[in-house]
Design a protein around this motif. Structure first.
Motif, PDB file in Angstrom:
ATOM      1  N   ASN A  18      -1.007  -5.876 -21.843  1.00  0.00           N
ATOM      2  CA  ASN A  18      -0.486  -5.296 -20.603  1.00  0.00           C
ATOM      3  C   ASN A  18       0.010  -6.424 -19.699  1.00  0.00           C
ATOM      4  N   ARG A  41       8.282   0.906 -10.916  1.00  0.00           N
ATOM      5  CA  ARG A  41       7.557  -0.331 -11.271  1.00  0.00           C
ATOM      6  C   ARG A  41       8.412  -1.582 -11.092  1.00  0.00           C
ATOM      7  N   ALA A  42       7.740  -2.728 -11.141  1.00  0.00           N
ATOM      8  CA  ALA A  42       8.391  -4.040 -11.054  1.00  0.00           C
ATOM      9  C   ALA A  42       9.218  -4.187  -9.766  1.00  0.00           C
ATOM     10  N   LYS A  43       8.758  -3.554  -8.688  1.00  0.00           N
ATOM     11  CA  LYS A  43       9.427  -3.682  -7.384  1.00  0.00           C
ATOM     12  C   LYS A  43       8.479  -4.268  -6.356  1.00  0.00           C
ATOM     13  N   GLY A  44       7.332  -4.724  -6.851  1.00  0.00           N
ATOM     14  CA  GLY A  44       6.358  -5.319  -5.944  1.00  0.00           C
ATOM     15  C   GLY A  44       5.401  -4.318  -5.319  1.00  0.00           C
ATOM     16  N   LEU A  68      -5.206   0.325 -10.846  1.00  0.00           N
ATOM     17  CA  LEU A  68      -4.143   1.100 -10.203  1.00  0.00           C
ATOM     18  C   LEU A  68      -3.143   1.561 -11.244  1.00  0.00           C
ATOM     19  N   VAL A  69      -2.430   2.620 -10.883  1.00  0.00           N
ATOM     20  CA  VAL A  69      -1.379   3.139 -11.764  1.00  0.00           C
ATOM     21  C   VAL A  69      -0.183   3.529 -10.914  1.00  0.00           C
ATOM     22  N   ILE A  70       0.989   3.049 -11.341  1.00  0.00           N
ATOM     23  CA  ILE A  70       2.256   3.513 -10.763  1.00  0.00           C
ATOM     24  C   ILE A  70       2.977   4.210 -11.918  1.00  0.00           C
ATOM     25  N   ALA A  76       2.271  -6.620 -17.419  1.00  0.00           N
ATOM     26  CA  ALA A  76       2.456  -6.337 -15.982  1.00  0.00           C
ATOM     27  C   ALA A  76       1.129  -6.486 -15.241  1.00  0.00           C
ATOM     28  N   GLY A  88       3.087  -2.509  -6.825  1.00  0.00           N
ATOM     29  CA  GLY A  88       1.741  -2.680  -7.389  1.00  0.00           C
ATOM     30  C   GLY A  88       0.985  -3.770  -6.647  1.00  0.00           C
ATOM     31  N   ALA A  89       1.651  -4.902  -6.431  1.00  0.00           N
ATOM     32  CA  ALA A  89       1.016  -6.028  -5.738  1.00  0.00           C
ATOM     33  C   ALA A  89       0.632  -5.619  -4.316  1.00  0.00           C
ATOM     34  N   CYS A 132      -0.032 -10.202 -15.185  1.00  0.00           N
ATOM     35  CA  CYS A 132       0.738 -10.956 -14.163  1.00  0.00           C
ATOM     36  C   CYS A 132       0.245 -10.610 -12.762  1.00  0.00           C
ATOM     37  N   GLN A 134     -10.107  -5.005 -14.893  1.00  0.00           N
ATOM     38  CA  GLN A 134     -10.141  -5.112 -16.354  1.00  0.00           C
ATOM     39  C   GLN A 134      -8.833  -4.626 -16.946  1.00  0.00           C
ATOM     40  N   ARG A 149      -1.468 -13.153 -10.241  1.00  0.00           N
ATOM     41  CA  ARG A 149      -0.721 -13.458  -9.015  1.00  0.00           C
ATOM     42  C   ARG A 149      -1.592 -13.262  -7.770  1.00  0.00           C
ATOM     43  N   TRP A 171      -0.224   2.154 -21.369  1.00  0.00           N
ATOM     44  CA  TRP A 171      -0.644   0.850 -20.822  1.00  0.00           C
ATOM     45  C   TRP A 171      -2.043   0.856 -20.233  1.00  0.00           C
ATOM     46  N   ASP A 172      -2.463   2.004 -19.699  1.00  0.00           N
ATOM     47  CA  ASP A 172      -3.767   2.085 -19.038  1.00  0.00           C
ATOM     48  C   ASP A 172      -4.803   2.539 -20.073  1.00  0.00           C
TER      49      ASP A 172
END
Ligand SMILES: CC(C)(COP(=O)(O)OP(=O)(O)OC[C@H]1O[C@@H](n2cnc3c(N)ncnc32)[C@H](O)[C@@H]1OP(=O)(O)O)[C@@H](O)C(=O)NCCC(=O)NCCS
Length: 194
Positions: free
Chosen positions: A156, A124-127, A116-118, A158, A129-130, A161, A151, A165, A34-35
């Motif tokens: 990608n 992931r998808a647990k908030g 950023l990278v998780i 995720a 990253g935000a 979004c 960028q 957001r 993804w990165d």
């Protein structure tokens, strides 16, 4: 230096983080799909390992140079650490871009792009990253930045979004400029006013 979030905090990367980073570079590597995946397309397994080893070596040298950096010194990136169990789950970092939105080692830099990278899919998808990106943006606001860039590519979802957001707006879309796993995607540059 430590920057507080709600469930996580950002802190300076330490030499003791390198073992975990090595794991993410060489073993738990799903995130590389993804990165900037086009950077790895067509490379042999051996070339990928060599590239990762070189990256880890550069990171180690950078960490050694920044040991004891004063709290006022500029930070390129941070580790993202969950407060629960004090567990590192990834990192944030930045690089300079030109007015054509291309990477530069500082020459003719127009702005700073954050990323950023998780790495672990289970985190992931647990908030997180935000939360981590918000804390990182706050760091830049505190040291006087008025805008930031990020960028990514249209495949990608995720990151798209997440950027939207947090209020990033697309300022450049390079249609079909990137080839990833046999399909064409748009290269995207976003800007955020701080
Ligand atoms: C991009 C990344 C950092 C996002 O972190 P995250 O912790 O998974 O994201 P969050 O849980 O904070 O979610 C942020 C938004 O993205 C959405 N999202 C998360 N994963 C998604 C997915 N796989 N598909 C679509 N949307 C997704 C969330 O629903 C949320 O949007 P919402 O607030 O409108 O609901 C993480 O997925 C990652 O590290 N990916 C691999 C590396 C990478 O691509 N890094 C970015 C390089 S440009």
């Amino acid at each position: 230096m430590r920057i507080e979030g709600l469930r996580l905090y950002l802190r300076d990367t330490r030499l003791s983080d390198l073992e975990q980073r090595r794991h993410w570079e060489l073993i738990d590597t799903e995130w590389k799909a993804w990165d900037a995946p086009w950077e790895y397309e067509g490379l042999s397994k051996e070339a990928l390992v060599l590239e990762s080893e070189r990256y880890l070596e550069r990171l180690k040298r950078r960490l050694e140079r920044s040991l004891g950096l004063a709290d006022t010194g500029f930070r390129v990136g941070f580790e993202i650490v969950l407060k629960q169990k004090d567990r590192p789950i990834g990192w944030v970092n930045c690089y300079e871009i030109t007015d054509r939105f291309e990477w530069t080692p500082g020459i003719n830099a127009m702005g700073t792009a954050v990323g950023l990278v998780i790495p672990a899919v289970s985190d992931r998808a647990k908030g997180y990253g935000a939360e981590a990106l918000l804390a990182y943006i706050d760091y830049f606001r505190t040291i006087g930045y008025r805008e930031l860039y990020t960028q990514t590519w249209s495949g990608n979802r995720a990151m798209v979004c997440l950027a939207e957001r947090l209020g990033f707006e697309v300022i450049e879309r390079r249609r079909n400029s990137l080839l990833v796993r046999g399909a064409r995607y748009d290269g995207l540059t976003y800007r955020l006013e701080l």
